[in-house]
Design a protein around this motif. Structure first.
Motif, PDB file in Angstrom:
ATOM      1  N   VAL A  12       0.830  -1.210   0.000  1.00  0.00           N
ATOM      2  CA  VAL A  12       0.000   0.000   0.000  1.00  0.00           C
ATOM      3  C   VAL A  12       0.862   1.257   0.000  1.00  0.00           C
ATOM      4  O   VAL A  12       0.601   2.204  -0.753  1.00  0.00           O
ATOM      5  CB  VAL A  12      -0.957  -0.022   1.215  1.00  0.00           C
ATOM      6  CG1 VAL A  12      -1.630   1.329   1.401  1.00  0.00           C
ATOM      7  CG2 VAL A  12      -1.993  -1.123   1.046  1.00  0.00           C
ATOM      8  N   ASN A  29      -6.016   4.862   3.034  1.00  0.00           N
ATOM      9  CA  ASN A  29      -7.387   4.401   2.853  1.00  0.00           C
ATOM     10  C   ASN A  29      -7.795   4.388   1.384  1.00  0.00           C
ATOM     11  O   ASN A  29      -8.504   3.481   0.938  1.00  0.00           O
ATOM     12  CB  ASN A  29      -8.351   5.285   3.643  1.00  0.00           C
ATOM     13  CG  ASN A  29      -8.413   4.898   5.108  1.00  0.00           C
ATOM     14  OD1 ASN A  29      -8.205   3.742   5.455  1.00  0.00           O
ATOM     15  ND2 ASN A  29      -8.684   5.860   5.966  1.00  0.00           N
ATOM     16  N   GLY A  30      -7.343   5.378   0.636  1.00  0.00           N
ATOM     17  CA  GLY A  30      -7.665   5.392  -0.783  1.00  0.00           C
ATOM     18  C   GLY A  30      -7.123   4.167  -1.499  1.00  0.00           C
ATOM     19  O   GLY A  30      -7.811   3.566  -2.339  1.00  0.00           O
ATOM     20  N   GLN A  31      -5.906   3.776  -1.166  1.00  0.00           N
ATOM     21  CA  GLN A  31      -5.319   2.593  -1.793  1.00  0.00           C
ATOM     22  C   GLN A  31      -5.966   1.319  -1.284  1.00  0.00           C
ATOM     23  O   GLN A  31      -6.179   0.368  -2.046  1.00  0.00           O
ATOM     24  CB  GLN A  31      -3.808   2.565  -1.547  1.00  0.00           C
ATOM     25  CG  GLN A  31      -3.083   1.421  -2.224  1.00  0.00           C
ATOM     26  CD  GLN A  31      -3.222   1.441  -3.735  1.00  0.00           C
ATOM     27  OE1 GLN A  31      -3.419   2.507  -4.326  1.00  0.00           O
ATOM     28  NE2 GLN A  31      -3.135   0.285  -4.365  1.00  0.00           N
ATOM     29  N   ARG A  35      -9.017   0.904  -0.429  1.00  0.00           N
ATOM     30  CA  ARG A  35     -10.333   0.738  -1.058  1.00  0.00           C
ATOM     31  C   ARG A  35     -10.232   0.008  -2.399  1.00  0.00           C
ATOM     32  O   ARG A  35     -11.104  -0.778  -2.755  1.00  0.00           O
ATOM     33  CB  ARG A  35     -11.000   2.100  -1.260  1.00  0.00           C
ATOM     34  CG  ARG A  35     -11.522   2.722   0.014  1.00  0.00           C
ATOM     35  CD  ARG A  35     -12.329   3.980  -0.252  1.00  0.00           C
ATOM     36  NE  ARG A  35     -12.728   4.608   0.995  1.00  0.00           N
ATOM     37  CZ  ARG A  35     -13.755   4.231   1.730  1.00  0.00           C
ATOM     38  NH1 ARG A  35     -14.497   3.214   1.328  1.00  0.00           N
ATOM     39  NH2 ARG A  35     -14.043   4.862   2.846  1.00  0.00           N
ATOM     40  N   SER A  36      -9.173   0.259  -3.123  1.00  0.00           N
ATOM     41  CA  SER A  36      -9.042  -0.367  -4.439  1.00  0.00           C
ATOM     42  C   SER A  36      -8.322  -1.715  -4.376  1.00  0.00           C
ATOM     43  O   SER A  36      -8.491  -2.537  -5.277  1.00  0.00           O
ATOM     44  CB  SER A  36      -8.287   0.577  -5.386  1.00  0.00           C
ATOM     45  OG  SER A  36      -6.974   0.825  -4.906  1.00  0.00           O
ATOM     46  N   TYR A  37      -7.548  -1.934  -3.317  1.00  0.00           N
ATOM     47  CA  TYR A  37      -6.721  -3.144  -3.254  1.00  0.00           C
ATOM     48  C   TYR A  37      -7.342  -4.280  -2.451  1.00  0.00           C
ATOM     49  O   TYR A  37      -7.249  -5.449  -2.837  1.00  0.00           O
ATOM     50  CB  TYR A  37      -5.356  -2.774  -2.667  1.00  0.00           C
ATOM     51  CG  TYR A  37      -4.379  -3.928  -2.596  1.00  0.00           C
ATOM     52  CD1 TYR A  37      -3.847  -4.497  -3.751  1.00  0.00           C
ATOM     53  CD2 TYR A  37      -3.986  -4.455  -1.365  1.00  0.00           C
ATOM     54  CE1 TYR A  37      -2.951  -5.566  -3.687  1.00  0.00           C
ATOM     55  CE2 TYR A  37      -3.088  -5.508  -1.292  1.00  0.00           C
ATOM     56  CZ  TYR A  37      -2.578  -6.063  -2.446  1.00  0.00           C
ATOM     57  OH  TYR A  37      -1.702  -7.107  -2.381  1.00  0.00           O
ATOM     58  N   SER A  56      -9.028  -7.703  -3.756  1.00  0.00           N
ATOM     59  CA  SER A  56      -8.636  -7.991  -5.129  1.00  0.00           C
ATOM     60  C   SER A  56      -7.984  -9.367  -5.217  1.00  0.00           C
ATOM     61  O   SER A  56      -7.578  -9.959  -4.213  1.00  0.00           O
ATOM     62  CB  SER A  56      -7.658  -6.932  -5.637  1.00  0.00           C
ATOM     63  OG  SER A  56      -6.423  -7.015  -4.916  1.00  0.00           O
ATOM     64  N   HIS A 114      -4.495  -9.222  -3.779  1.00  0.00           N
ATOM     65  CA  HIS A 114      -4.516  -9.153  -2.309  1.00  0.00           C
ATOM     66  C   HIS A 114      -4.789 -10.524  -1.715  1.00  0.00           C
ATOM     67  O   HIS A 114      -4.084 -10.975  -0.800  1.00  0.00           O
ATOM     68  CB  HIS A 114      -5.591  -8.157  -1.858  1.00  0.00           C
ATOM     69  CG  HIS A 114      -5.817  -8.146  -0.389  1.00  0.00           C
ATOM     70  ND1 HIS A 114      -7.067  -8.315   0.177  1.00  0.00           N
ATOM     71  CD2 HIS A 114      -4.955  -8.020   0.655  1.00  0.00           C
ATOM     72  CE1 HIS A 114      -6.965  -8.259   1.486  1.00  0.00           C
ATOM     73  NE2 HIS A 114      -5.697  -8.086   1.809  1.00  0.00           N
TER      74      HIS A 114
END
Length: 247
Positions: free
Chosen positions: A33, A209-211, A213-215, A218, A221
């Protein structure tokens, strides 16, 4: 930009490998992250559990590895989105002669002694289930609690069910891990863990937190966490419940 993250010796979440390199599921997640948000220098600081929150609150480092989110802790630090959800379990001697399967079962055995790391949420969980103060032995370090189990100074060590399974595999036949009996409220109410920060460090909190949310959740992940024994059972509740955590 440099970011320092504090960790403790608690496989599979974090540990210092034989070559002196910090490793673990939480540390790899943090590294992934942080690099994704442009952090070029990441320092890992080994500390004790009792120093995690005071250390980040005082600014001695920038963030902590994930720990369980509680209202009391949220009053001291800012938490990220949740990254895992894990129930409790015991590490006990092989044979489990006292039949310890949960905090409630241990509370029914006045002769049973439970080891807990100072400041961890398992202390409150045990007391809420009826475990008496005189049954609880407090340790500063996980290694001390493990040795107490092996030497029969205590009957069980309470920690995360996942962590105890990893410990049992590493230690061998002298100890076993016991996952606590399923609670009636289901897996999606198992306590969640999250990174923590000094409340004033809003730029780092928002970027992490922004990262996340997308990771989180997945394919990459899930595959990375699987190397450390974390499965969909530990990941899915955190992904579903992340909107419930006040940031």
């Amino acid at each position: 930009m440099n970011v320092t993250i504090a960790y403790i010796e608690e496989p599979p979440f974090g540990w210092t490998d034989y070559d002196g390199v910090p490793k673990g599921a939480d540390l790899e997640l943090a590294n992934t992250v942080l690099r994704a948000i442009g952090i070029t220098q990441i320092e890992h600081r080994l500390t004790t559990f009792s120093e995690l929150l005071p250390g980040v609150e005082a600014g001695r480092w920038d963030m902590n590895v994930p720990l369980f989110v509680t209202p009391e802790r949220a009053g001291l630090v800012a938490f990220s989105l949740p990254v895992w959800a894990i129930s409790d379990g015991f590490l006990i001697r092989a044979g489990n002669l006292k039949g310890l399967r949960s905090y409630a079962s241990l509370a029914e055995r006045p002769d049973a002694r439970l080891g807990i790391i100072a400041g961890q949420v398992q202390h409150q969980s045990a007391k809420e289930a009826g475990v008496a103060d005189e049954q609880i032995v407090i340790f500063e370090e996980q290694a001390e609690a493990i040795e107490a189990v092996r030497s029969e100074a205590i009957d069980a060590y309470a920690s995360t069910a996942l962590g105890n399974r990893i410990l049992a595999e590493r230690i061998g036949d002298s100890v076993v891990a016991v996952d606590h009996e399923a609670r009636e409220y289901g897996d999606y109410h198992v306590p969640v863990g999250a990174f923590s920060f000094n409340k004033s460090n809003t730029s780092l909190i928002n970027a992490v937190n922004g990262q996340l949310r997308s990771y989180l959740g997945s394919q990459m992940h899930r595959a990375t966490m699987a190397k450390y024994g974390l499965t969909n059972r530990e990941i899915d509740p955190a992904v579903v419940r992340r909107a419930d955590v006040e940031l």
